[in-house]
Scaffold this motif. Structure first.
Motif, PDB file in Angstrom:
ATOM      1  N   ASP A 192      -3.337  16.443  13.215  1.00 10.18           N
ATOM      2  CA  ASP A 192      -3.229  15.313  12.240  1.00 10.18           C
ATOM      3  C   ASP A 192      -1.998  14.984  11.440  1.00 10.18           C
ATOM      4  O   ASP A 192      -1.761  13.929  11.120  1.00 10.18           O
ATOM      5  CB  ASP A 192      -4.397  15.737  11.421  1.00 10.18           C
ATOM      6  CG  ASP A 192      -6.086  15.312  12.231  1.00 10.18           C
ATOM      7  OD1 ASP A 192      -5.971  14.817  13.253  1.00 10.18           O
ATOM      8  OD2 ASP A 192      -7.007  16.079  11.699  1.00 10.18           O
ATOM      9  N   LYS A 193      -1.520  16.154  11.408  1.00  8.14           N
ATOM     10  CA  LYS A 193      -0.274  16.225  10.620  1.00  8.14           C
ATOM     11  C   LYS A 193       0.868  15.529  11.633  1.00  8.14           C
ATOM     12  O   LYS A 193       1.873  14.422  11.063  1.00  8.14           O
ATOM     13  CB  LYS A 193       0.470  17.501  10.276  1.00  8.14           C
ATOM     14  CG  LYS A 193      -0.239  18.118   9.089  1.00  8.14           C
ATOM     15  CD  LYS A 193       0.415  19.593   8.641  1.00  8.14           C
ATOM     16  CE  LYS A 193       0.094  20.203   7.514  1.00  8.14           C
ATOM     17  NZ  LYS A 193       0.469  21.435   7.262  1.00  8.14           N
ATOM     18  N   LEU A 214      -0.113  11.776  11.331  1.00 10.13           N
ATOM     19  CA  LEU A 214       0.523  11.254   9.929  1.00 10.13           C
ATOM     20  C   LEU A 214       2.183  11.096  10.020  1.00 10.13           C
ATOM     21  O   LEU A 214       2.581   9.878   9.431  1.00 10.13           O
ATOM     22  CB  LEU A 214       0.286  12.094   8.779  1.00 10.13           C
ATOM     23  CG  LEU A 214      -1.368  12.050   8.602  1.00 10.13           C
ATOM     24  CD1 LEU A 214      -1.711  13.400   7.472  1.00 10.13           C
ATOM     25  CD2 LEU A 214      -1.979  10.877   7.992  1.00 10.13           C
ATOM     26  N   LYS A 240      -0.379   5.932   5.297  1.00  8.82           N
ATOM     27  CA  LYS A 240      -0.848   7.615   5.308  1.00  8.82           C
ATOM     28  C   LYS A 240      -1.922   7.878   4.611  1.00  8.82           C
ATOM     29  O   LYS A 240      -2.621   8.646   4.896  1.00  8.82           O
ATOM     30  CB  LYS A 240       0.535   8.217   4.707  1.00  8.82           C
ATOM     31  CG  LYS A 240       1.790   8.367   5.784  1.00  8.82           C
ATOM     32  CD  LYS A 240       3.186   8.956   5.112  1.00  8.82           C
ATOM     33  CE  LYS A 240       4.273   9.115   5.869  1.00  8.82           C
ATOM     34  NZ  LYS A 240       4.141   9.835   7.147  1.00  8.82           N
ATOM     35  N   ARG A 241      -1.922   7.261   3.423  1.00  7.23           N
ATOM     36  CA  ARG A 241      -3.157   7.243   2.586  1.00  7.23           C
ATOM     37  C   ARG A 241      -4.285   6.918   3.147  1.00  7.23           C
ATOM     38  O   ARG A 241      -5.547   7.644   2.870  1.00  7.23           O
ATOM     39  CB  ARG A 241      -3.038   6.528   1.158  1.00  7.23           C
ATOM     40  CG  ARG A 241      -1.791   7.293   0.218  1.00  7.23           C
ATOM     41  CD  ARG A 241      -2.178   6.531  -1.255  1.00  7.23           C
ATOM     42  NE  ARG A 241      -0.932   7.324  -2.012  1.00  7.23           N
ATOM     43  CZ  ARG A 241       0.374   6.426  -2.468  1.00  7.23           C
ATOM     44  NH1 ARG A 241       0.262   5.304  -1.935  1.00  7.23           N
ATOM     45  NH2 ARG A 241       0.869   7.075  -3.071  1.00  7.23           N
ATOM     46  N   LYS A 290      -5.315   9.405   5.814  1.00  7.65           N
ATOM     47  CA  LYS A 290      -6.000  10.489   5.176  1.00  7.65           C
ATOM     48  C   LYS A 290      -7.338  10.519   4.692  1.00  7.65           C
ATOM     49  O   LYS A 290      -8.204  11.233   5.107  1.00  7.65           O
ATOM     50  CB  LYS A 290      -5.141  11.120   4.192  1.00  7.65           C
ATOM     51  CG  LYS A 290      -3.753  11.595   4.534  1.00  7.65           C
ATOM     52  CD  LYS A 290      -2.815  11.859   3.374  1.00  7.65           C
ATOM     53  CE  LYS A 290      -1.652  12.592   3.757  1.00  7.65           C
ATOM     54  NZ  LYS A 290      -0.548  12.779   2.606  1.00  7.65           N
ATOM     55  N   LEU A 306      -9.374  10.732   7.789  1.00  9.43           N
ATOM     56  CA  LEU A 306      -9.298  12.088   8.622  1.00  9.43           C
ATOM     57  C   LEU A 306     -10.141  13.183   7.885  1.00  9.43           C
ATOM     58  O   LEU A 306     -10.880  13.930   8.204  1.00  9.43           O
ATOM     59  CB  LEU A 306      -8.079  12.553   8.749  1.00  9.43           C
ATOM     60  CG  LEU A 306      -7.082  11.977   9.737  1.00  9.43           C
ATOM     61  CD1 LEU A 306      -5.508  12.158   9.661  1.00  9.43           C
ATOM     62  CD2 LEU A 306      -7.505  12.193  11.221  1.00  9.43           C
ATOM     63  N   LEU A 307     -10.313  12.869   6.416  1.00 10.93           N
ATOM     64  CA  LEU A 307     -10.997  13.996   5.634  1.00 10.93           C
ATOM     65  C   LEU A 307     -12.507  14.231   5.975  1.00 10.93           C
ATOM     66  O   LEU A 307     -12.784  15.377   5.883  1.00 10.93           O
ATOM     67  CB  LEU A 307     -10.598  13.609   4.222  1.00 10.93           C
ATOM     68  CG  LEU A 307      -9.391  13.748   3.549  1.00 10.93           C
ATOM     69  CD1 LEU A 307      -9.113  13.355   2.013  1.00 10.93           C
ATOM     70  CD2 LEU A 307      -9.436  15.285   3.227  1.00 10.93           C
ATOM     71  N   THR A 321      -5.796  20.115   2.841  1.00  8.73           N
ATOM     72  CA  THR A 321      -6.712  19.083   2.751  1.00  8.73           C
ATOM     73  C   THR A 321      -7.071  18.696   1.355  1.00  8.73           C
ATOM     74  O   THR A 321      -7.357  17.583   0.941  1.00  8.73           O
ATOM     75  CB  THR A 321      -8.027  19.204   3.545  1.00  8.73           C
ATOM     76  OG1 THR A 321      -8.616  20.498   3.301  1.00  8.73           O
ATOM     77  CG2 THR A 321      -7.969  19.162   5.077  1.00  8.73           C
ATOM     78  N   TRP A 367      -4.285  16.261   0.496  1.00  6.98           N
ATOM     79  CA  TRP A 367      -4.749  15.165   1.451  1.00  6.98           C
ATOM     80  C   TRP A 367      -5.749  14.235   0.271  1.00  6.98           C
ATOM     81  O   TRP A 367      -5.717  13.073   0.418  1.00  6.98           O
ATOM     82  CB  TRP A 367      -5.167  15.369   2.500  1.00  6.98           C
ATOM     83  CG  TRP A 367      -4.316  15.547   3.698  1.00  6.98           C
ATOM     84  CD1 TRP A 367      -3.145  16.125   3.344  1.00  6.98           C
ATOM     85  CD2 TRP A 367      -4.408  16.008   4.856  1.00  6.98           C
ATOM     86  NE1 TRP A 367      -2.432  16.333   4.582  1.00  6.98           N
ATOM     87  CE2 TRP A 367      -3.217  16.273   5.543  1.00  6.98           C
ATOM     88  CE3 TRP A 367      -5.526  15.537   5.975  1.00  6.98           C
ATOM     89  CZ2 TRP A 367      -3.054  16.498   6.942  1.00  6.98           C
ATOM     90  CZ3 TRP A 367      -5.357  15.769   7.228  1.00  6.98           C
ATOM     91  CH2 TRP A 367      -4.337  16.239   7.734  1.00  6.98           C
ATOM     92  N   ASP A 382      -4.070  12.542  -2.228  1.00 11.48           N
ATOM     93  CA  ASP A 382      -3.284  11.305  -1.677  1.00 11.48           C
ATOM     94  C   ASP A 382      -4.135  10.136  -1.474  1.00 11.48           C
ATOM     95  O   ASP A 382      -3.824   9.101  -1.391  1.00 11.48           O
ATOM     96  CB  ASP A 382      -2.575  11.937  -0.508  1.00 11.48           C
ATOM     97  CG  ASP A 382      -1.253  12.711  -0.794  1.00 11.48           C
ATOM     98  OD1 ASP A 382      -1.002  12.739  -2.124  1.00 11.48           O
ATOM     99  OD2 ASP A 382      -0.956  13.597  -0.009  1.00 11.48           O
ATOM    100  N   ALA A 383      -5.485  10.584  -0.826  1.00  8.18           N
ATOM    101  CA  ALA A 383      -6.371   9.498  -0.311  1.00  8.18           C
ATOM    102  C   ALA A 383      -7.094   8.819  -1.397  1.00  8.18           C
ATOM    103  O   ALA A 383      -7.801   7.808  -1.379  1.00  8.18           O
ATOM    104  CB  ALA A 383      -7.295  10.093   0.626  1.00  8.18           C
TER     105      ALA A 383
END
Length: 293
Positions: free
Chosen positions: A43-44, A47, A56-57, A60, A63-64, A89, A92, A95-96
């Protein structure tokens, strides 16, 4: 591809088992943790291929939900074993915009003093203070919470919690922890601005209609911020609030509030002592008579 309910349950059981078998301070072991590390690495890479910070946000946030079984397993059964999946995470989640989830994760990280991944050069408290405050003060606050999508799958959905609630909760969570004064001042500033409905420093807040207690609370936060960081940029806001507080505290002078003696004097005064506007104009218009010689 989203996990099925059975897969999520199995992932949660494996996460709890891995956490329960990993003592405090020792990095997690086992195939379940290795699989999660492999997923995190993949996943990194996804991104890293995105250049847009906003994309990117959003990525994430999508993905979370796949990590939720692991996250919940750590929170409920974890003993403080080093967990790079969990700490990565957590960042993340911030960020999300999943601020509520990130706070729950941060409480576990701080309780067990888990180290952040090697690519983060700040302590956990400093990172939390900076990231939450910057998100608000840069106008990027778009809060999300755990929920479900249209198909009933776990997803992050809009969160209508007031920003000041999340920011205040973080202040309580990090109280007494070592962090740069500038970072803590920034969180105080962000919390005060959220209470005022203001974002950027240059904005003039609308103070009319705010309860006196709210003004007092905001003033206290801004004074603390200025005390911690003289360059926090809150001086003008402190002055505005103090002027508003003085105005609210000043008694309003009305005829009804005038002293009784003054009212009586006004009644006794002859009307002729106050010339009318017309009389004043007539008097100014008269020409002086020239004496006869």
């Amino acid at each position: 591809m989203a996990l099925t309910p059975a897969q999520r349950h199995r992932a949660r059981v494996l996460a709890e088992k891995a956490q329960a078998e990993s003592p405090f301070g020792i990095e997690l072991k086992g195939s379940a943790y290795e699989l999660m590390l492999a997923k995190l690495a993949g996943d990194k890479r996804t991104l890293k291929n995105l250049e847009s910070v906003q994309l990117k946000r959003q990525a994430k946030a999508k993905l979370l939900p796949d990590y939720l079984p692991w996250i919940e397993g750590a929170i409920t059964q974890g003993q403080g074993g080093r967990d790079d999946v969990f700490t990565a995470t957590m960042v993340w989640a911030i960020d999300a915009g999943a601020y509520g989830l990130a706070l729950r994760m941060a409480a576990y990280v701080l309780q067990h003093k888990l180290p952040l991944p090697d690519n983060y050069q700040r302590g956990t408290a400093a990172l939390l203070l900076d990231e939450y405050a910057d998100s608000y003060l840069r106008g990027q606050w778009q809060a999300l919470r755990l929920g479900t999508d249209d198909e009933g799958q776990p997803a992050l959905v809009p969160d209508d919690t007031h920003p000041a609630e999340h920011l205040t909760a973080l202040a309580g969570l990090t109280q007494g922890l070592d962090a740069p004064d500038q970072a803590r001042a920034k969180l105080l500033k962000a919390t005060a601005y959220a209470m005022l409905g203001k974002v950027q420093t240059a904005e003039t807040p609308k103070l009319d209609g705010l309860p006196p207690q709210t003004l007092a609370d905001v003033h206290a936060l801004l004074v603390q911020a200025l005390h911690l960081d003289a360059l926090s940029g809150v001086k003008k806001d402190i002055e505005r609030i103090e002027r508003k507080q003085r105005a609210l505290a000043a008694p309003a002078v009305t005829p009804e509030a005038a002293p009784a003696e003054t009212k009586a004097s006004a009644k006794r005064a002859p009307a002729a002592t106050v010339p009318t506007a017309k009389a004043a104009v007539r008097g100014a218009a008269k020409k002086p008579r020239t004496p006869k010689t």
